[in-house]
Write an enzyme that holds these catalytic residues in place. Structure first.
Site, PDB file in Angstrom:
ATOM      1  CB  CYS A  76      32.359  63.419  53.909  1.00  0.00           C
ATOM      2  SG  CYS A  76      30.275  63.747  54.335  1.00  0.00           S
ATOM      3  NE  ARG A  85      33.926  59.052  49.626  1.00  0.00           N
ATOM      4  CZ  ARG A  85      34.023  58.065  50.074  1.00  0.00           C
ATOM      5  NH1 ARG A  85      34.227  56.761  49.334  1.00  0.00           N
ATOM      6  NH2 ARG A  85      33.444  57.514  51.241  1.00  0.00           N
ATOM      7  CD1 TRP A 119      25.802  64.697  48.065  1.00  0.00           C
ATOM      8  CD2 TRP A 119      25.345  63.405  49.173  1.00  0.00           C
ATOM      9  NE1 TRP A 119      24.177  65.055  47.443  1.00  0.00           N
ATOM     10  CE2 TRP A 119      24.163  63.083  48.307  1.00  0.00           C
ATOM     11  CE3 TRP A 119      25.156  61.894  50.360  1.00  0.00           C
ATOM     12  CZ2 TRP A 119      23.183  62.384  48.323  1.00  0.00           C
ATOM     13  CZ3 TRP A 119      24.138  61.789  50.111  1.00  0.00           C
ATOM     14  CH2 TRP A 119      22.739  61.559  49.173  1.00  0.00           C
ATOM     15  CG  ASN A 173      32.438  59.623  55.199  1.00  0.00           C
ATOM     16  OD1 ASN A 173      31.552  58.704  55.394  1.00  0.00           O
ATOM     17  ND2 ASN A 173      33.231  58.579  54.581  1.00  0.00           N
ATOM     18  N   GLY A 174      30.729  59.716  57.643  1.00  0.00           N
ATOM     19  CA  GLY A 174      29.940  58.668  59.570  1.00  0.00           C
ATOM     20  C   GLY A 174      28.768  59.276  59.406  1.00  0.00           C
ATOM     21  CD  GLU A 198      21.314  49.967  34.216  1.00  0.00           C
ATOM     22  OE1 GLU A 198      20.677  49.863  34.595  1.00  0.00           O
ATOM     23  OE2 GLU A 198      22.315  50.504  34.349  1.00  0.00           O
ATOM     24  CE  LYS A 231      22.860  53.606  34.353  1.00  0.00           C
ATOM     25  NZ  LYS A 231      22.883  52.783  35.017  1.00  0.00           N
ATOM     26  CD  GLU A 259      21.219  55.861  37.384  1.00  0.00           C
ATOM     27  OE1 GLU A 259      21.829  55.369  36.136  1.00  0.00           O
ATOM     28  OE2 GLU A 259      21.557  56.118  38.758  1.00  0.00           O
ATOM     29  CG  HIS A 273      -1.808  44.128  29.383  1.00  0.00           C
ATOM     30  ND1 HIS A 273      -2.521  42.905  29.395  1.00  0.00           N
ATOM     31  CD2 HIS A 273      -0.727  43.124  29.005  1.00  0.00           C
ATOM     32  CE1 HIS A 273      -2.927  41.958  29.083  1.00  0.00           C
ATOM     33  NE2 HIS A 273      -0.954  41.859  28.325  1.00  0.00           N
ATOM     34  CE  LYS A 288      29.885  55.073  40.698  1.00  0.00           C
ATOM     35  NZ  LYS A 288      28.968  54.441  39.684  1.00  0.00           N
TER      36      LYS A 288
HETATM   37  O1  M6R Z   1      26.534  50.109  44.261  1.00  0.00           O
HETATM   38  P1  M6R Z   1      26.121  49.395  44.063  1.00  0.00           P
HETATM   39  O2  M6R Z   1      25.342  48.539  43.108  1.00  0.00           O
HETATM   40  O3  M6R Z   1      25.367  48.297  45.532  1.00  0.00           O
HETATM   41  O4  M6R Z   1      24.682  50.844  43.731  1.00  0.00           O
HETATM   42  C1  M6R Z   1      23.055  50.093  43.772  1.00  0.00           C
HETATM   43  C2  M6R Z   1      22.474  51.350  42.562  1.00  0.00           C
HETATM   44  O5  M6R Z   1      22.495  52.390  44.012  1.00  0.00           O
HETATM   45  C3  M6R Z   1      23.155  52.025  41.516  1.00  0.00           C
HETATM   46  O6  M6R Z   1      22.582  50.880  41.016  1.00  0.00           O
HETATM   47  C4  M6R Z   1      22.606  52.745  41.559  1.00  0.00           C
HETATM   48  O7  M6R Z   1      21.178  52.592  40.775  1.00  0.00           O
HETATM   49  C5  M6R Z   1      23.141  53.695  39.762  1.00  0.00           C
HETATM   50  N1  M6R Z   1      23.078  55.251  40.239  1.00  0.00           N
HETATM   51  C6  M6R Z   1      22.695  53.447  38.806  1.00  0.00           C
HETATM   52  O8  M6R Z   1      23.223  53.786  38.072  1.00  0.00           O
END
Ligand code: M6R
Length: 645
Positions: free
Chosen positions: A38, A63, A110, A136-137, A517, A521, A524, A540, A640
């Site tokens: 949070c 968050r 969250w 938060n925790g 990557e 993207k 996600e 393959h 995040k």
């Molecule tokens: O904060 P971090 O770089 O340790 O996070 C790692 C992953 O959770 C992060 O890269 C995640 O894959 C992102 N949503 C990528 O866009």
């Protein structure tokens, strides 16, 4: 230079304690604990605070966004308003600005487990509504504490662990609020960032931290606590970073940091030099787009003052001696997600140029693998946030073996930077969009700098080669600017293919991680299924998927070893009717003849093509997601920082 701080709750201990993730889930469900990842903000001021809380929470929503709440302390009463939904929706119903107070707390939640209900939303209070708490925790021993407090007659109105804190403080309150908080926290096990108000102490705000982030903002006739710096940056840039097991006691004009044991602490006040504007969208439709466009300057910042006299030097935080770097015979990277992809490009760069064997581990796997490590192994953690639970756990595991650890991180003072022996900061600035973009390219820039440093120390490259490498990276910020100008062509691809259900990304060498990557993207932010493969692996298996409705994205910059082979792969896809989108080097005459769309990146060293090639793929994912109307900055199911193992 921009630095940014994002920290989220670390609930890893729950898993460690219970032993297995499965049992942890069962444990959590049976006890109906709501685990929070949070954002919190608190202020005590000479003026009304409602606007400050609202503004703070609007910057913290990345968050957590399943419920929000605020507490206004006014005329000796705690006025709590909360609801389920995003800040904007809840605010429409409640209109937070109409409430008054000189001290207040705000919270956005969250939840990973447990009900998203108004009752579970924060702030929580004690039996008599005289103490208000945001948290938060996770409180690990909440169950024992709850039983104990219930026996004493405390009545609970939510299913959260947080509420226990309010009751525990109430139970310890014998006239002095500060003493009651420290006595309560001495009983608490687990992680917390807390904001606490007392109806009977209208001038007082207390914050406390253990394993969850909390910073203190020193303002003018007002003081703040918050989960991160940008949330209060419009009001102050004077920041104190709290350490674990520290409390801060604030009035509008005074601040005092003490340990939970009440020993007074001397803390430095840092002047933060990034603007509040940097944490806002700055006219872009989404943070993701803004952050994609910030990459030229983010990379320039990351290089700034590190390239000197034909070499690379890092700041004092680097702390890994040159002699040690000369002696290592192995590097292990630990990371997750996008940062793991950066590590794969690091493997390519370091092995190819500095000639040190490199392994890249998923942080989540590494920690349970009983790794074989010795003093000649350097373990490098890569993380944007510095708070990813798996990466923290992997780093801690590595440290058990007494090896040197280095972190590459974007967040000053985050957990990972405190655990590791040395740090190199990526200076990407605030990254608010959940999908990492500029954090990734700045990680690549740092890995490239590290490669130069290692190559120099180990004398694997001659002076000219090092000079060429330095000249190469110096060109990147400007070259990225021209890649961004390809946006129209990329948008065209998005418009044509956004309704496709699948796609494949192919690349080789340093661009294989870029294929991974690019696919990540797309998944996600658009929720479109995508897979990345080394281009030669296509034959393959994945080739079976190719038909006229399958877009295949080739990352095919010119290189001496594999370019021709990739051309062959393009032919194979074409022969099967696939849609070809290719990233090629400027001046390439072959690829445009074969591909349906070619996006050009400028010429540079092959190693650096990865940094240029990822940008069109970020834009492609962005535009497809936008066409599909996705929630780009806060994609479903993602946070995040992933602070659960
Ligand atoms: O904060 P971090 O770089 O340790 O996070 C790692 C992953 O959770 C992060 O890269 C995640 O894959 C992102 N949503 C990528 O866009």
């Amino acid at each position: 230079m921009l630095y940014y701080s994002i920290h989220l709750t670390n609930i890893s201990k729950v898993h460690r304690k219970v032993g297995m993730a499965h049992w942890c889930t069962v444990f959590i469900k049976f006890n109906k604990v709501a685990i929070q990842v949070c954002g919190i903000v608190g202020v005590v001021s000479g003026k009304n605070i409602s606007e400050k809380l609202l503004n703070g929470l609007s910057n913290l929503e990345y968050r957590g966004y399943d419920s929000v709440g605020m507490c206004f302390l006014n005329n000796g009463q705690l006025n709590i308003k909360k609801g389920v939904g995003r800040l904007e929706e809840v605010n429409k119903r409640i209109n937070f600005l109409k409430f008054k107070g000189n001290a207040g707390l705000g919270h956005c939640r969250w939840s990973t487990h447990g009900g998203v209900t108004e009752k579970n939303a924060h702030p929580h209070t004690d039996c008599n509504n005289r103490i208000s708490v945001v948290h938060n925790g996770i409180i690990e021993n909440y169950s024992e504490l709850k039983d104990e407090l219930a026996k004493k007659g405390h009545k609970f109105s939510s299913q959260t662990d947080t509420e226990i804190i309010a009751h525990l403080i109430e139970d310890n309150l014998k006239g002095n609020a500060e003493e009651a908080v420290s006595a309560a926290l001495s009983r608490v096990e687990g992680s917390y960032a807390l904001g606490i108000l007392f109806a009977d102490e209208p001038e007082l705000l207390i914050g406390a931290k253990n394993e969850s982030p909390l910073i203190v903002g020193i303002g003018n006739n007002e003081n703040f606590i918050a989960s991160d710096v940008p949330s209060i940056l419009s009001y102050t840039n004077k920041i104190i970073y709290l350490e674990d097991k520290e409390m801060v006691v604030l009035t509008k004009n005074r601040h005092k940091v003490i340990g939970i044991d009440r020993k007074e602490k001397k803390k430095k006040i840092h002047a933060i030099n990034w603007s509040a504007e940097a944490a806002k969208k700055g006219g872009y439709k989404h943070f993701m787009l803004k952050e994609i466009y910030e990459q030229p300057s983010a990379i320039a910042d990351t290089l700034n003052e590190r390239l000197r006299n034909g070499s690379v030097s890092f700041e004092k935080e680097f702390r890994i001696p040159g002699d040690y770097l000369k002696s290592i015979n192995r590097i292990i990277f630990v990371a997750c997600g996008t940062s793991w992809h950066a590590a794969l490009t690091g493997e390519f760069m370091i092995e190819e140029l500095a000639r040190i064997p490199v392994e890249v581990e998923y942080a989540s796997e590494f920690r349970y693998r009983h790794p074989i490590l010795d003093k000649k192994t350097l373990v490098i953690a890569i993380s944007q946030s510095g708070e990813t639970a798996d990466t923290i756990a992997a780093l801690k595991e590595a440290k058990k073996y007494g090896v040197q650890t280095l972190s590459i991180c974007n967040v000053m003072g985050s957990s990972i930077t405190r655990i590791s022996d040395g740090v190199i900061y990526t200076r990407a600035g605030p990254e608010i969009g959940v999908a990492s973009t500029k954090a990734f390219t700045t990680q690549l820039a740092v890995l490239y700098l590290l490669t130069i440093l290692l190559s120099k120390i180990r004398k694997t490259l001659n002076e000219k080669q090092v000079r060429d490498m330095i000249n190469g990276i110096r060109k990147v910020p400007l070259q990225l600017q021209s890649v961004l100008e390809e946006d129209k062509e990329i948008l065209k691809c998005a418009e044509l293919y956004y309704s496709k259900l699948n796609s494949i990304y192919l690349g080789r060498g340093v661009n294989f991680p870029i294929a991974l990557e690019g696919a990540l993207k797309l998944k996600e932010v658009s929720y479109v299924h995508a897979e990345g493969y080394p281009a030669a692996e296509m034959k393959h298996g994945p080739i079976a998927l190719i038909d006229k409705s399958m877009p295949v994205v080739f990352i095919a910059p010119h290189d001496v070893y594999t370019y021709k082979k990739v051309l062959g792969n393009i032919e194979e896809v074409k022969a099967r009717g696939g849609i070809i989108i290719a990233i090629a080097t400027e001046g390439d005459k072959e690829i445009p003849k074969k591909a349906d769309h070619t996006i050009f990146i400028p010429k540079n060293l092959y190693t650096l093509s990865s940094m240029l090639a990822i940008v069109p793929l970020q834009l492609l994912a962005y535009h497809i997601a936008d066409k599909l109307g996705r929630d780009i900055d806060k994609p479903r199911n993602l946070a995040k920082s992933v602070v659960v193992e």
